[in-house]
Design an enzyme around this catalytic site. Structure first.
Site, mmCIF file in Angstrom:
data_model
loop_
_atom_site.group_PDB
_atom_site.id
_atom_site.type_symbol
_atom_site.label_atom_id
_atom_site.label_comp_id
_atom_site.label_asym_id
_atom_site.label_seq_id
_atom_site.Cartn_x
_atom_site.Cartn_y
_atom_site.Cartn_z
ATOM 1 N N HIS A 26 0.596 -1.127 0.213
ATOM 2 C CA HIS A 26 0.081 -0.250 -0.201
ATOM 3 C C HIS A 26 1.346 1.088 -0.375
ATOM 4 O O HIS A 26 0.818 2.515 -0.774
ATOM 5 C CB HIS A 26 -0.909 0.125 1.420
ATOM 6 C CG HIS A 26 -1.348 -0.917 1.283
ATOM 7 N ND1 HIS A 26 -2.113 -1.569 2.199
ATOM 8 C CD2 HIS A 26 -2.873 -1.565 0.743
ATOM 9 C CE1 HIS A 26 -3.069 -2.668 2.323
ATOM 10 N NE2 HIS A 26 -3.749 -2.662 1.417
ATOM 11 N N LYS A 50 -17.265 -5.808 7.069
ATOM 12 C CA LYS A 50 -15.760 -6.484 7.112
ATOM 13 C C LYS A 50 -15.188 -7.066 8.167
ATOM 14 O O LYS A 50 -14.243 -7.584 8.244
ATOM 15 C CB LYS A 50 -15.028 -5.731 6.324
ATOM 16 C CG LYS A 50 -15.510 -5.832 4.814
ATOM 17 C CD LYS A 50 -13.928 -5.398 4.004
ATOM 18 C CE LYS A 50 -14.268 -5.551 2.595
ATOM 19 N NZ LYS A 50 -12.830 -5.081 1.185
ATOM 20 N N ARG A 99 -2.218 -6.243 -8.162
ATOM 21 C CA ARG A 99 -0.918 -7.321 -7.420
ATOM 22 C C ARG A 99 -1.253 -8.133 -9.181
ATOM 23 O O ARG A 99 0.708 -8.455 -9.562
ATOM 24 C CB ARG A 99 -1.265 -8.000 -6.224
ATOM 25 C CG ARG A 99 -1.004 -7.025 -4.876
ATOM 26 C CD ARG A 99 -1.532 -7.328 -3.876
ATOM 27 N NE ARG A 99 -3.026 -7.670 -4.086
ATOM 28 C CZ ARG A 99 -4.055 -8.239 -3.472
ATOM 29 N NH1 ARG A 99 -2.916 -8.574 -1.921
ATOM 30 N NH2 ARG A 99 -4.759 -8.470 -3.263
ATOM 31 N N SER A 137 -3.157 -7.710 4.123
ATOM 32 C CA SER A 137 -3.461 -7.670 4.937
ATOM 33 C C SER A 137 -3.664 -8.724 5.668
ATOM 34 O O SER A 137 -3.127 -8.513 6.162
ATOM 35 C CB SER A 137 -4.588 -6.290 5.006
ATOM 36 O OG SER A 137 -3.812 -5.194 4.716
HETATM 37 O O1 PNS Z 1 -8.866 -2.602 0.138
HETATM 38 P P1 PNS Z 1 -9.942 -3.001 0.016
HETATM 39 O O2 PNS Z 1 -10.813 -3.511 1.038
HETATM 40 O O3 PNS Z 1 -9.866 -4.124 -1.455
HETATM 41 O O4 PNS Z 1 -10.539 -1.912 -0.327
HETATM 42 C C1 PNS Z 1 -12.287 -2.076 -0.747
HETATM 43 C C2 PNS Z 1 -12.848 -0.985 -0.727
HETATM 44 C C3 PNS Z 1 -12.741 -0.129 0.187
HETATM 45 C C4 PNS Z 1 -11.660 0.299 -2.518
HETATM 46 C C5 PNS Z 1 -14.165 -1.199 -1.528
HETATM 47 O O5 PNS Z 1 -15.638 -1.841 -1.068
HETATM 48 C C6 PNS Z 1 -15.225 0.769 -1.747
HETATM 49 O O6 PNS Z 1 -14.838 1.021 -2.489
HETATM 50 N N1 PNS Z 1 -15.712 0.206 -1.435
HETATM 51 C C7 PNS Z 1 -17.201 1.292 -0.962
HETATM 52 C C8 PNS Z 1 -18.316 0.970 -0.817
HETATM 53 C C9 PNS Z 1 -18.843 0.986 -2.464
HETATM 54 O O7 PNS Z 1 -18.452 2.516 -3.255
HETATM 55 N N2 PNS Z 1 -18.666 0.329 -3.461
HETATM 56 C C10 PNS Z 1 -19.052 0.561 -4.618
HETATM 57 C C11 PNS Z 1 -18.483 -0.215 -5.933
HETATM 58 S S1 PNS Z 1 -17.796 -1.857 -5.697
#
Ligand code: PNS
Length: 171
Positions: A26, A50, A99, A137
């Protein structure tokens, strides 16, 4: 140029994620993408569904401590839709790290969903530094839980915090 004009002409990027906890992978994306924007906002999702190990406040504090050398990086938590948070922060670009090809399907789905909801915000992908292509993570949490060495995965200043939390997750 007035202050208001300067603010509206600023190029703002958002790097969203769970960061539970932040890893060197990150941090590499933050360092590289911060050079592309006037301001980069690291958006920490406080998604209770989550069930993160660290609270949003803890994750924000950890990221702030490891990005303190980057003047144009801000760290905030957010809830709800990413595109709403991006609009609130006047960001025009979402940054995500890729990745491996296994990340691609999920990332593409998210990017297309966000673009459908908000066409004026684009998603860009940075390929992860190869040294961290395996890193996540959840891997860090697992290694720490079994008392393995995690200093090669996360910045030194957060190692004690992560070790303590992963070994005694209820604290
Ligand atoms: O580190 P991660 O868990 O892969 O990040 C995921 C994240 C936070 C980018 C994604 O879950 C997110 O944007 N969540 C907010 C809810 C949202 O906007 N959902 C619609 C898009 S799929």
């Amino acid at each position: 140029m007035t202050k208001e004009e300067k603010v509206t002409s600023e190029k703002v990027g958002i790097y969203p994620g769970s960061f539970d906890p932040i890893t060197f992978g990150h941090l590499d994306i933050i360092e590289r993408s911060s050079k592309m924007f006037d301001r980069l906002i690291v958006g920490v999702l406080c998604n209770k569904a989550k069930k993160p190990l660290f609270s949003a406040e803890e994750r924000v504090r950890m990221i702030q401590s490891v990005t303190s050398h980057l003047d144009n990086v801000e760290v905030c938590s957010f809830d709800g839709l990413l595109v709403d948070f991006a609009k609130l922060e006047k960001a025009s670009v979402i940054v995500r790290g890729l990745r491996a090809v296994t990340d691609f399907e999920y990332e593409l789905q998210m990017a297309q969903t966000n673009r459908t909801m908000c066409p004026e915000i684009d998603t860009i992908f940075l390929t992860t530094n190869l040294s961290y292509a395996y890193l996540s993570s959840s891997i860090v949490r697992e290694v720490a839980q079994y008392e393995g060495k995690i200093s090669q995965f996360i910045p030194a200043q957060i190692v004690p915090l992560v070790e303590e939390k992963c070994r005694c997750p209820k604290d």
